[in-house]
Each structure stands twice: as C-alpha cells, then as structure tokens.
Design an enzyme around this catalytic site. Structure first.
Site: not given
Length: 301
Positions: A60, A64-65
């Site tokens: 997503h 932080d991804h």
C-alpha cells in the site's frame, strides 16, 4: 524457501529499527515485499544480491512501505542494470514513481514495468513455471493488499533403479514424470507409483501487513506453512488499533489459529513498547507456534 526480514517496525525509521521490507527466496527467485526507507542499505547489510530481484510487491501507499522504492530504482540504474524490473502495487504507484524520475531527469536504462492493482477480490498477479503469487485483500486506511506466494507442484521423481530394472527407454521418462503408467513390450502395465516418488511438498508464504482484524482473509490463507501478520499494538492499545485499522498481537494469533496455519511470524511493531517479547507473550496465549520477526532475521522453511 528463505525469508529475510529487512525491516518490520511501524511508522518511522530509527537508529536500530527499519520500516517494512523483506526478501523471499523461493525456487531460486528473489521477491522483494514492500520497500520502506533504508531498504537498499538493509539489502547490503544482509548480503543479498539485489540485482537478482526482478519483482517488487508493494502492499500500500503509506510511506513506511514504499518510500525506499524510488531510491532502489535509481540505484539499479547507477549500477548498470539491464534486466527488466516489475513493480506490483496499488494504483498510483506508477504516477508517483514516474514523477520522481521525470523531475530528477533520472529515467532508467532498463525496462521498468508497473502492474497496478485495484481489485477488492483476491487475484493472481504473477505466475511462472515454479511460483504463483496472489493478492490477499486487506482492510486498512488506504487500499491495501497482502501477498500469498505458492510453490507449484513439481513433476514426480523417477525411481531410476526400478525404471532401469524394467528396461524402460529414456524417451518415456517425461511421461512417467507426468504421472503416466507404462505398458511394456510384453503387454504388462507398470503403474506409475512403482516407477516414481512423490514430488517434494510445496510451500506457501502469506504476507499480511497492514490490516485490521479481518476474518475475510481466512479462506485465502487456510493452512499456509508460514503467515507473517502485522501486530502493531498490544491488547492494552486495542482501541488505538481499531482507530488506526491495525491489529494487536492477539488478533494476529487469532487469525493464525482460525486459518490453521503452521507458523506465525509477528511484525510491524509500534516502537512505543520496551520489548517486542511482549508481542510473542500475548500471541502465545492464543496460538502456540509464534515467532518474532526482527530486522536482519532470517527464516528457512
């Protein structure tokens, strides 16, 4: 199957913890799952030949991804990459990546393909002769998918001593591997189970981060060998987990138990807690085979 966790903490990078990224090695293929800040540094620290990574899966569009993705794409160019790179992620991943490349005049010297995801149902997003990857629709504050990696069943293995005893010619070997019986010149039919061994058992790995407690995923992950499930909070912060659409350690363990998975790996911890051991302690009250993910930790299955 080998899993290297490069980062498994929530929100922001810290001196000793990193946001989400992991590498799954399966059937001699390397898949990068999520790409938080610092991912390429972690790849180097863990001595992973990231030039072998041809597919990146982004769950997503929370920073932080995926904030490490553009850096990795650029580094590949600087290193003279020529192999195609495929990025699988939510709609919008192409726009934001190409804008950064455009404004920095840093277009790649290799083919860069984006496979954008929009479906709310589980779908196959990658398949070759060894591995198949499906989405696991999750429930978070933005459109989010987990990913299910499955080995394909291989051909049966020849029992050469028996095959040679019957004097079977090599031209029939592939048919035997494919499960067919063999009729000898004498008319005798030799059943396939006498001529072969069963193939090695296949493995499955399910990655689920970020999501609130969601039993809709149970049929998709039923019986998997290994489940990585986010456990951002402990039960004491369950109200905060619900508000932010995250899971607690007990909720992750409940999903693992109801799905009859073999092993649960926890991760995506909030950094508010003194020790991640607290997550394992709580999860074990529901599901016994729980291990803690941590930066740089490797698992071989």
């Amino acid at each position: 199957m080998k899993l290297t966790i490069l980062g498994c903490y929530a929100a922001t990078p810290r001196t000793f913890t990193n946001p989400t990224a992991q590498v799954l090695e399966i059937k001699n293929r390397l898949f990068l799952i999520d790409c938080g800040e610092g991912t390429q540094v972690q790849l180097r620290k863990n001595k992973i030949k990231f030039s072998k990574i041809n597919h990146v899966f982004i769950s997503h569009l929370h920073g932080d991804h995926f904030f490490g993705l553009i850096g990795l794409i650029s580094t590949f160019s600087l290193l003279g990459r020529t192999t195609d790179l495929h990025v699988h992620g939510p709609k919008g991943i192409k726009e934001i990546s190409l804008l950064q490349l455009k404004l920095s005049n840093s277009y790649t010297n290799y083919n860069l393909y984006f496979h954008e995801l929009e479906s709310l149902e589980s779908e196959i997003i990658f398949e070759d002769d060894k591995v198949i990857v499906k989405t696991i629709p999750l429930q978070h504050r933005v459109y989010t998918n987990g990913f299910l990696f499955e080995e394909k069943i291989e051909s049966r293995k020849l029992n050469l001593s028996i095959v040679e005893r019957y004097g079977i010619e090599k031209c029939y070997y592939q048919n035997i591997k494919n499960g067919k019986d063999i009729t000898l010149d004498s008319g005798e039919v030799v059943s396939n189970d006498k001529l072969t061994f069963d193939p090695d058992p296949t493995m499955q790995y399910a990655f689920c981060s970020d999501t609130r407690y969601n039993e809709a995923i149970l049929p998709i992950i039923e019986g998997v060998d290994v489940l990585y499930h986010e456990a951002t909070f402990l039960e004491s912060e369950k109200a905060l987990a619900q508000k932010t659409m995250h899971s607690t350690a007990i909720e992750a363990a409940t999903i693992a138990k109801k799905a009859n998975v073999k092993k649960l790996i926890l991760g995506h911890y909030s950094t508010r807690y003194e020790s991640i051991d607290l997550f394992q302690k709580e999860a074990k009250t529901v599901f016994d085979n729980v291990v803690l993910g941590d930066d740089g930790k490797q698992f071989e299955f």
